[in-house]
Design a protein around this motif. Structure first.
Motif, PDB file in Angstrom:
ATOM      1  N   ASP A   1       2.102  -7.044  13.479  1.00 52.89           N
ATOM      2  CA  ASP A   1       3.134  -8.049  13.660  1.00 52.89           C
ATOM      3  C   ASP A   1       3.534  -8.080  15.194  1.00 52.89           C
ATOM      4  O   ASP A   1       3.811  -9.292  15.678  1.00 52.89           O
ATOM      5  CB  ASP A   1       4.391  -7.554  12.679  1.00 52.89           C
ATOM      6  CG  ASP A   1       5.413  -8.566  12.919  1.00 52.89           C
ATOM      7  OD1 ASP A   1       5.206  -9.905  12.473  1.00 52.89           O
ATOM      8  OD2 ASP A   1       6.621  -8.289  13.189  1.00 52.89           O
ATOM      9  N   LYS A   2       3.744  -7.028  15.780  1.00 51.35           N
ATOM     10  CA  LYS A   2       4.228  -6.927  16.990  1.00 51.35           C
ATOM     11  C   LYS A   2       2.981  -7.534  18.187  1.00 51.35           C
ATOM     12  O   LYS A   2       3.227  -8.550  18.998  1.00 51.35           O
ATOM     13  CB  LYS A   2       4.574  -5.695  17.849  1.00 51.35           C
ATOM     14  CG  LYS A   2       4.990  -5.533  19.112  1.00 51.35           C
ATOM     15  CD  LYS A   2       5.498  -4.087  19.379  1.00 51.35           C
ATOM     16  CE  LYS A   2       5.849  -3.955  20.804  1.00 51.35           C
ATOM     17  NZ  LYS A   2       6.204  -2.625  21.254  1.00 51.35           N
ATOM     18  N   LYS A   3       1.737  -7.119  17.717  1.00 54.09           N
ATOM     19  CA  LYS A   3       0.535  -7.847  18.619  1.00 54.09           C
ATOM     20  C   LYS A   3       0.439  -9.311  18.586  1.00 54.09           C
ATOM     21  O   LYS A   3       0.443 -10.131  19.256  1.00 54.09           O
ATOM     22  CB  LYS A   3      -0.482  -7.022  18.349  1.00 54.09           C
ATOM     23  CG  LYS A   3      -0.784  -5.927  18.914  1.00 54.09           C
ATOM     24  CD  LYS A   3      -2.138  -5.293  18.576  1.00 54.09           C
ATOM     25  CE  LYS A   3      -2.601  -3.964  19.124  1.00 54.09           C
ATOM     26  NZ  LYS A   3      -3.739  -3.379  19.039  1.00 54.09           N
ATOM     27  N   HIS A   4       0.632  -9.826  17.268  1.00 57.29           N
ATOM     28  CA  HIS A   4       0.678 -11.039  16.798  1.00 57.29           C
ATOM     29  C   HIS A   4       1.723 -11.785  17.640  1.00 57.29           C
ATOM     30  O   HIS A   4       1.682 -12.919  18.133  1.00 57.29           O
ATOM     31  CB  HIS A   4       0.870 -11.292  15.452  1.00 57.29           C
ATOM     32  CG  HIS A   4       1.206 -12.731  15.040  1.00 57.29           C
ATOM     33  ND1 HIS A   4      -0.009 -13.487  15.009  1.00 57.29           N
ATOM     34  CD2 HIS A   4       2.354 -13.490  14.535  1.00 57.29           C
ATOM     35  CE1 HIS A   4       0.694 -15.075  14.560  1.00 57.29           C
ATOM     36  NE2 HIS A   4       1.743 -14.648  14.622  1.00 57.29           N
ATOM     37  N   ASN A   5       2.834 -11.514  17.605  1.00 55.10           N
ATOM     38  CA  ASN A   5       4.126 -12.209  18.344  1.00 55.10           C
ATOM     39  C   ASN A   5       3.954 -12.222  19.674  1.00 55.10           C
ATOM     40  O   ASN A   5       4.184 -13.227  20.515  1.00 55.10           O
ATOM     41  CB  ASN A   5       5.309 -11.663  17.860  1.00 55.10           C
ATOM     42  CG  ASN A   5       5.831 -12.007  16.567  1.00 55.10           C
ATOM     43  OD1 ASN A   5       5.571 -12.866  15.891  1.00 55.10           O
ATOM     44  ND2 ASN A   5       6.603 -10.747  15.849  1.00 55.10           N
ATOM     45  N   GLU A   6       3.475 -11.040  20.321  1.00 50.93           N
ATOM     46  CA  GLU A   6       3.321 -10.971  21.779  1.00 50.93           C
ATOM     47  C   GLU A   6       2.169 -11.878  22.100  1.00 50.93           C
ATOM     48  O   GLU A   6       2.411 -12.903  23.286  1.00 50.93           O
ATOM     49  CB  GLU A   6       2.951  -9.666  22.100  1.00 50.93           C
ATOM     50  CG  GLU A   6       3.921  -8.574  22.058  1.00 50.93           C
ATOM     51  CD  GLU A   6       3.665  -7.214  22.322  1.00 50.93           C
ATOM     52  OE1 GLU A   6       2.546  -6.854  22.610  1.00 50.93           O
ATOM     53  OE2 GLU A   6       4.686  -6.191  22.506  1.00 50.93           O
ATOM     54  N   LEU A   7       0.991 -12.006  21.638  1.00 49.69           N
ATOM     55  CA  LEU A   7      -0.240 -12.840  21.932  1.00 49.69           C
ATOM     56  C   LEU A   7       0.252 -14.075  21.507  1.00 49.69           C
ATOM     57  O   LEU A   7      -0.277 -14.953  22.493  1.00 49.69           O
ATOM     58  CB  LEU A   7      -1.320 -12.439  21.126  1.00 49.69           C
ATOM     59  CG  LEU A   7      -1.977 -11.054  21.403  1.00 49.69           C
ATOM     60  CD1 LEU A   7      -3.177 -10.702  20.305  1.00 49.69           C
ATOM     61  CD2 LEU A   7      -2.681 -11.045  22.684  1.00 49.69           C
ATOM     62  N   ARG A   8       0.947 -14.458  20.605  1.00 54.87           N
ATOM     63  CA  ARG A   8       1.288 -15.975  20.139  1.00 54.87           C
ATOM     64  C   ARG A   8       2.100 -16.313  21.450  1.00 54.87           C
ATOM     65  O   ARG A   8       1.796 -17.559  21.935  1.00 54.87           O
ATOM     66  CB  ARG A   8       2.038 -15.975  19.262  1.00 54.87           C
ATOM     67  CG  ARG A   8       2.546 -17.484  18.658  1.00 54.87           C
ATOM     68  CD  ARG A   8       2.939 -17.439  17.060  1.00 54.87           C
ATOM     69  NE  ARG A   8       4.013 -16.590  17.079  1.00 54.87           N
ATOM     70  CZ  ARG A   8       5.313 -16.815  17.388  1.00 54.87           C
ATOM     71  NH1 ARG A   8       5.799 -17.965  17.901  1.00 54.87           N
ATOM     72  NH2 ARG A   8       6.275 -15.955  17.334  1.00 54.87           N
ATOM     73  N   LEU A   9       3.331 -15.715  21.894  1.00 55.00           N
ATOM     74  CA  LEU A   9       4.047 -16.157  22.972  1.00 55.00           C
ATOM     75  C   LEU A   9       3.330 -16.011  24.404  1.00 55.00           C
ATOM     76  O   LEU A   9       3.605 -17.215  25.083  1.00 55.00           O
ATOM     77  CB  LEU A   9       5.170 -15.097  23.181  1.00 55.00           C
ATOM     78  CG  LEU A   9       6.319 -14.914  22.258  1.00 55.00           C
ATOM     79  CD1 LEU A   9       7.235 -13.798  22.158  1.00 55.00           C
ATOM     80  CD2 LEU A   9       7.214 -16.181  22.045  1.00 55.00           C
ATOM     81  N   ARG A  10       2.246 -15.197  24.696  1.00 56.66           N
ATOM     82  CA  ARG A  10       1.773 -15.449  25.865  1.00 56.66           C
ATOM     83  C   ARG A  10       0.881 -16.465  25.822  1.00 56.66           C
ATOM     84  O   ARG A  10       0.469 -17.563  26.882  1.00 56.66           O
ATOM     85  CB  ARG A  10       0.924 -14.090  25.767  1.00 56.66           C
ATOM     86  CG  ARG A  10       0.124 -13.940  27.089  1.00 56.66           C
ATOM     87  CD  ARG A  10      -0.664 -12.719  27.224  1.00 56.66           C
ATOM     88  NE  ARG A  10      -0.107 -11.328  26.916  1.00 56.66           N
ATOM     89  CZ  ARG A  10      -0.634 -10.354  26.350  1.00 56.66           C
ATOM     90  NH1 ARG A  10      -1.889 -10.352  26.465  1.00 56.66           N
ATOM     91  NH2 ARG A  10       0.202  -9.204  26.375  1.00 56.66           N
ATOM     92  N   THR A  11       0.116 -16.790  24.645  1.00 60.04           N
ATOM     93  CA  THR A  11      -0.494 -18.123  24.672  1.00 60.04           C
ATOM     94  C   THR A  11       0.187 -19.221  24.890  1.00 60.04           C
ATOM     95  O   THR A  11      -0.302 -20.467  25.416  1.00 60.04           O
ATOM     96  CB  THR A  11      -1.288 -18.042  23.288  1.00 60.04           C
ATOM     97  OG1 THR A  11      -2.140 -16.948  23.053  1.00 60.04           O
ATOM     98  CG2 THR A  11      -2.300 -19.347  23.054  1.00 60.04           C
ATOM     99  N   GLU A  12       1.501 -19.350  24.160  1.00 58.99           N
ATOM    100  CA  GLU A  12       2.270 -20.780  24.502  1.00 58.99           C
ATOM    101  C   GLU A  12       2.790 -20.930  25.685  1.00 58.99           C
ATOM    102  O   GLU A  12       2.804 -22.069  26.302  1.00 58.99           O
ATOM    103  CB  GLU A  12       3.571 -20.426  23.406  1.00 58.99           C
ATOM    104  CG  GLU A  12       3.053 -20.551  21.825  1.00 58.99           C
ATOM    105  CD  GLU A  12       4.375 -20.265  20.903  1.00 58.99           C
ATOM    106  OE1 GLU A  12       5.506 -19.961  21.641  1.00 58.99           O
ATOM    107  OE2 GLU A  12       4.302 -20.402  19.827  1.00 58.99           O
ATOM    108  N   LYS A  13       2.981 -19.741  26.377  1.00 57.54           N
ATOM    109  CA  LYS A  13       3.519 -19.881  27.838  1.00 57.54           C
ATOM    110  C   LYS A  13       2.226 -20.446  28.744  1.00 57.54           C
ATOM    111  O   LYS A  13       2.446 -21.342  29.726  1.00 57.54           O
ATOM    112  CB  LYS A  13       3.969 -18.541  28.306  1.00 57.54           C
ATOM    113  CG  LYS A  13       5.254 -18.204  27.852  1.00 57.54           C
ATOM    114  CD  LYS A  13       5.548 -16.802  28.353  1.00 57.54           C
ATOM    115  CE  LYS A  13       6.906 -16.174  27.849  1.00 57.54           C
ATOM    116  NZ  LYS A  13       7.404 -15.170  28.461  1.00 57.54           N
TER     117      LYS A  13
END
Length: 502
Positions: free
Chosen positions: A488-500
């Motif tokens: 869950d943590k990895k998913h949220n971190e990678l999603r935020l990084r991709t959106e940025k």
């Protein structure tokens, strides 16, 4: 400014009228479908004199068909006939299926073809009704959320009314009249739909085989339906074929999951893996859920008093099939409460992760079956109906926290481009879970009903094993919690990084 306001008001009115058409036929379709389910088990045991084990296996095979065929219905609606014609054909098929069930007591040969027709027609109707709602409110997410909430509530309203009314009709006038009521209700909804079909034209124009060779495609479509119907009859008639079908579906889903995992980008993998884990956890609920139509209905028929009393004051009576209505009743009670707390926690940035909600759901499921196990184990006569009310309340709340989150799991963690195929796969997986639930229900299959004083105790071992299953499931989820938190943590971190970086 005024014209714009007038235009917006006119558009909202048009959408409201179009939605009312879909809502009406959905309410009546669920009235017929769930009414049929509430009547079916008792009909098979009492009127067709089928053995418990045969009833359980057939209901499991029916569940697999009912949850798998909507994939076919969605493809036909999207790419061949169009959403509206496919929905109407499905509604007509359901009406005919209920009518055939009504005469199957006198003509037993109609029973399996009727069930197969209902499963196939449900597959044509179910995905296309939801798709119509999406089309009516396309481009307005706020209105779409509200519409789907009302749409979901309509399913429960229609099912509660029919599951109370039609078993009562069955006990007073016989199953033929009850199944006839299913057909008549859907005929009312279908008639209203046809009468007001023009209201849908601005949002979902009617289509029928938008191809050059319309006649050829129509013939192929008829051939496909007859082939699927014939195959469904075979699956219902032969338990061995149903088992092979379930195994094949499981293997196909496993291959699909591996294929999708290989297709996604590296930053999408944590979310997809978590989707798989959580969806598998929700599937386990279907094993417990299937007991409602199988072992719990037969338990209510043979070992539970239908008379509700407070002290010596008589209130009302429920038949065995009517107890099944407690599930949608409690869903209607608990859903707004759960939604309120979800919204409140999210607003205060204290939202609880899905895996914790699922864990709490199985605690509630275990509590419900614990109640039934204790009541069956220690019964010296008929079990109190209040035990059924409390048990259904626990298990239904567990449903909201498990299966009720299935859509949310895919929406939150799965790649958007794969959401449709994953949702179809999830429904098929739930159907497999229901089939396994029917196999589990055979642990309490009775060849002949013994003396009333001991019949309740015969269900105690099954309920005890289900309690143990819920405990083991909770333990497995607890052991997986650290791994799921990491994903869950990895998913949220990678999603935020991709959106940025997008």
């Amino acid at each position: 400014m005024f014209p714009a306001s007038s235009s917006h008001s006119s558009s909202s009115l048009q959408r409201g009228k179009a939605f009312s058409v879909v809502l009406a036929i959905e309410i009546w379709e669920r009235f017929g479908y769930y009414g049929m389910q509430a009547v079916l088990t008792v009909f098979m045991v009492q009127n067709l004199h089928m053995l418990d084990k045969d009833v359980n296996l057939m209901l499991g095979a029916f569940a697999v068909l009912a949850y798998s065929l909507p994939i076919v219905g969605g493809i036909i609606g999207d790419y061949y006939l169009g959403t509206r014609p496919t929905l109407v054909i499905g509604a007509c098929g359901l009406t005919l299926g209920y009518a055939l069930l009504a005469i199957s007591l006198q003509q037993r040969a109609f029973f399996l073809p009727a069930l197969a027709l209902i499963a196939l027609s449900n597959g044509l109707f179910k995905p296309n009704a939801g798709n119509l709602v999406r089309r009516v409110y396309s481009g307005d997410d706020t209105a779409l959320d509200a519409a789907f909430t009302l749409y979901y509530m309509s399913i429960n309203v229609g099912s509660v009314i029919s599951m109370i009314l039609l078993p009562w009709v069955q006990s007073h006038w016989g199953p033929a009249i009850a199944f006839g009521g299913c057909a008549s209700g859907l005929l009312v909804g279908l008639s209203y739909y046809i009468w007001r079909a023009s209201w849908l034209n601005p949002f979902a124009p009617a289509q029928l085989l938008q191809k050059k060779s319309k006649f050829l495609f129509f013939c192929l479509f008829i051939f496909l339906l007859v082939a699927l119907w014939s195959l469904s009859v075979l699956v219902l008639a032969k338990p061995s074929i149903a088992q092979l079908g379930v195994i094949a579906a499981g293997v196909a889903l496993a291959i699909l999951s591996v294929y999708l995992l290989r297709c996604v980008k590296s930053f999408e993998k944590p979310g997809l893996i978590l989707t798989y884990i959580l969806c598998l956890q929700t599937v386990a609920y279907q094993i417990f859920f299937q007991q409602m139509q199988t072992s719990l209905t037969l338990f209510a028929l043979r070992a539970v008093s239908g008379q509700f009393k407070i002290g010596s004051i008589y209130l009302f009576t429920l038949s065995a099939g009517q107890f099944y209505a407690l599930n949608p009743f409690w869903i209607m009670v608990f859903s707004p409460i759960a939604a309120y707390f979800y919204h409140r926690w999210a607003k205060n940035d204290k939202d609880i992760a899905l895996f914790y909600k699922i864990l709490a759901g199985y605690v509630m499921v275990g509590a419900g079956f614990l109640l039934w196990w204790l009541s069956a184990k220690h019964a010296t006569g008929l079990v109190s109906p209040w035990v059924m009310v409390a048990g259904y309340g626990c298990v239904s709340f567990g449903e909201i926290l498990t299966v009720g989150l299935g859509l949310s799991i895919i929406a939150r963690y799965a790649p958007v481009r794969m959401s449709a195929i994953l949702m179809g796969a999830l429904y098929m997986l739930w159907g497999i879970g229901m089939y396994v639930g029917s196999l589990v229900a055979n642990g309490a299959a009775i060849a002949s009903v013994p003396h009333q004083q001991v019949v309740a105790g015969l269900y105690a071992p099954l309920f005890g094993h289900l309690v143990l299953g819920a405990v083991i499931l909770c333990a497995v989820i607890v052991l997986l919690l650290p791994f799921m938190r990491i994903l869950d943590k990895k998913h949220n971190e990678l999603r935020l990084r991709t959106e940025k970086t997008a």
